[in-house]
Design a protein around this motif. Structure first.
Motif, PDB file in Angstrom:
ATOM      1  N   VAL A 169       0.864  -1.189   0.000  1.00 52.53           N
ATOM      2  CA  VAL A 169       0.000   0.000   0.000  1.00 52.53           C
ATOM      3  C   VAL A 169       0.903   1.242   0.000  1.00 52.53           C
ATOM      4  CG1 VAL A 169      -1.760   1.253   1.319  1.00 52.53           C
ATOM      5  CG2 VAL A 169      -1.774  -1.260   1.274  1.00 52.53           C
ATOM      6  N   LYS A 170       0.679   2.123  -0.942  1.00 49.06           N
ATOM      7  CA  LYS A 170       1.556   3.305  -1.072  1.00 49.06           C
ATOM      8  C   LYS A 170       1.535   4.136   0.209  1.00 49.06           C
ATOM      9  CE  LYS A 170       2.717   6.585  -4.662  1.00 49.06           C
ATOM     10  NZ  LYS A 170       2.488   6.913  -6.064  1.00 49.06           N
ATOM     11  N   GLY A 171       2.722   4.468   0.712  1.00 53.01           N
ATOM     12  CA  GLY A 171       2.787   5.198   1.982  1.00 53.01           C
ATOM     13  C   GLY A 171       4.042   6.034   2.112  1.00 53.01           C
ATOM     14  N   MET A 172       4.168   6.682   3.269  1.00 48.25           N
ATOM     15  CA  MET A 172       5.283   7.613   3.488  1.00 48.25           C
ATOM     16  C   MET A 172       5.510   7.784   4.976  1.00 48.25           C
ATOM     17  SD  MET A 172       5.457  11.448   1.982  1.00 48.25           S
ATOM     18  CE  MET A 172       7.015  12.287   1.902  1.00 48.25           C
ATOM     19  N   ALA A 173       6.740   8.097   5.370  1.00 45.46           N
ATOM     20  CA  ALA A 173       7.034   8.414   6.777  1.00 45.46           C
ATOM     21  C   ALA A 173       7.990   9.602   6.808  1.00 45.46           C
ATOM     22  CB  ALA A 173       7.667   7.204   7.459  1.00 45.46           C
ATOM     23  N   ILE A 174       7.816  10.463   7.796  1.00 41.88           N
ATOM     24  CA  ILE A 174       8.651  11.671   7.893  1.00 41.88           C
ATOM     25  C   ILE A 174       9.382  11.682   9.225  1.00 41.88           C
ATOM     26  CG2 ILE A 174       8.520  14.204   8.100  1.00 41.88           C
ATOM     27  CD1 ILE A 174       6.257  14.001   5.936  1.00 41.88           C
ATOM     28  N   LEU A 182      12.429   7.758   3.772  1.00 38.36           N
ATOM     29  CA  LEU A 182      12.953   6.917   2.693  1.00 38.36           C
ATOM     30  C   LEU A 182      13.731   7.752   1.684  1.00 38.36           C
ATOM     31  CD1 LEU A 182       9.799   4.740   1.903  1.00 38.36           C
ATOM     32  CD2 LEU A 182      11.936   3.905   2.919  1.00 38.36           C
ATOM     33  N   GLY A 183      14.788   7.168   1.143  1.00 44.35           N
ATOM     34  CA  GLY A 183      15.548   7.835   0.087  1.00 44.35           C
ATOM     35  C   GLY A 183      14.650   8.259  -1.062  1.00 44.35           C
ATOM     36  N   ASN A 184      13.672   7.415  -1.383  1.00 48.53           N
ATOM     37  CA  ASN A 184      12.755   7.689  -2.491  1.00 48.53           C
ATOM     38  C   ASN A 184      11.521   8.485  -2.047  1.00 48.53           C
ATOM     39  OD1 ASN A 184      11.814   7.199  -5.278  1.00 48.53           O
ATOM     40  ND2 ASN A 184      10.244   5.952  -4.281  1.00 48.53           N
ATOM     41  N   LYS A 185      11.496   8.884  -0.789  1.00 42.45           N
ATOM     42  CA  LYS A 185      10.379   9.618  -0.168  1.00 42.45           C
ATOM     43  C   LYS A 185       9.138   8.726   0.036  1.00 42.45           C
ATOM     44  CE  LYS A 185      11.768  14.177  -1.749  1.00 42.45           C
ATOM     45  NZ  LYS A 185      12.345  14.403  -3.043  1.00 42.45           N
ATOM     46  N   VAL A 186       8.594   8.142  -1.026  1.00 42.49           N
ATOM     47  CA  VAL A 186       7.418   7.278  -0.848  1.00 42.49           C
ATOM     48  C   VAL A 186       7.795   5.817  -1.048  1.00 42.49           C
ATOM     49  CG1 VAL A 186       5.783   9.052  -1.570  1.00 42.49           C
ATOM     50  CG2 VAL A 186       6.632   7.397  -3.237  1.00 42.49           C
TER      51      VAL A 186
END
Ligand code: RRO
Length: 306
Positions: A193-198, A207-211
């Protein structure tokens, strides 16, 4: 002792607990470790035409309770060099499924032919990686592209063709139906599932790729819902993947309509013999509840609430 063998589109497995595509399927030796850990079948890491390094580090973040966010970025040695890994693993008596990614039907067909020549039991089309430009879910969110790519591969090879779908769509059923109409022999649901963490101290994406793509226990209900909806609307088998850590998670997917399951993230928490552990747990559940074969559980939740 229940009968745990399954036959998915002609592929006979000693149990329904497969290794999912992921970093664990990159080398022949790690595929063998999963086989020795009890997997019923092995899916390779997704392989493309040319070698690819993948996204910059960091590429994996671990959360509490076993969930993970990755943006590996499809690292792989390319289909020609991959013959070394395939030669090694196909000597063993276990079905190997070659996962492939490309940017169009022609590329997928060429890759599938290579995999067939290497001796795979089936190919799995990665139309679902959530973070690769012009690949994966950028193709797999368009039902016309899914149909076109599936048909190109079906025309090119005679081994079964499985299509791995993304949950990052409005209507996963229409995508599954497009794959089925184009000749797919099975649906694999779901990819991450597409996600992200800050990082709040740095004020920067982690993440290096951001998402990236979320996997593990957090996404199990998303996968179960996808399998439930897809399997009631297609005739081909559905293979469930997403957050399966224990035997009862697998049983939940069977009851949703899956005929087999795939495991990846759980290896990190439960070890490489997680396949044996989950198979034994499924067997214990079946013995305790009077199920004699996997098929007896498949889709039994459909007759419940509407
Ligand atoms: O390599 C990856 O970054 C990757 C792939 Br190919 C995929 O299908 N799903 C995912 O979460 N990561």
């Amino acid at each position: 002792m229940a009968d745990l063998t399954v036959n998915i589109s002609g592929i006979k497995m000693r149990n329904p607990v497969m290794l999912a595509s992921g970093v664990f399927g990159l080398t022949g030796e790690s595929l063998l470790r999963a086989a020795k850990g009890g997997a019923g079948a092995l899916v390779t890491k997704s392989i493309g035409r040319e070698p690819r390094e993948g996204h910059p580090n960091p590429t994996i973040i671990e959360f509490k309770y076993g969930s993970m966010l990755n943006s590996m970025g499809l690292p792989n040695p390319g289909i020609k060099a991959y013959s070394r890994e395939m030669k090694f693993i196909v000597q063993y008596d276990i079905p190997v499924i070659g996962s492939i990614f490309g940017k169009n039907g022609r590329e997928f067909a060429t890759l599938a032919k290579h995999m067939e020549k290497y001796g795979v039991s089936a190919v799995e089309l990665n139309l679902s990686c959530p973070h690769a430009h012009g690949l994966g879910m950028q193709l797999g969110t368009d039902k016309r592209k899914v149909a076109k790519i599936t048909k190109s591969v079906k025309d090119a090879v005679s081994v079964p063709v499985f299509v791995k779908l993304t949950p990052n769509v409005t209507d996963i059923v229409e995508i599954a139906k497009a794959a089925e109409s184009a000749g797919a022999d099975g649906i694999v649901a779901i990819n991450t599932v597409k996600g992200m963490a800050i990082d709040v101290e740095l004020g920067l994406p982690m993440l290096g790729n951001k998402v990236g793509g979320l996997s593990g226990p957090a996404i199990k209900p998303v996968g179960v819902r996808a399998v439930y909806d897809i399997s009631r609307n297609v005739k081909i088998p559905v293979i469930g993947v997403g957050g399966i850590f224990y035997g009862k998670d697998a049983v939940e997917y069977f009851m949703a309509g899956a005929s087999a399951v795939q495991i990846a993230t759980a290896i990190n928490s439960r070890g490489i013999d997680v396949f044996k552990k989950i198979t034994n747990e499924i067997n214990d559940f079946m013995d305790a509840h009077g199920y004699s074969k996997i098929e007896d559980m498949v889709g039994i939740s459909w007759k419940g609430r509407s």
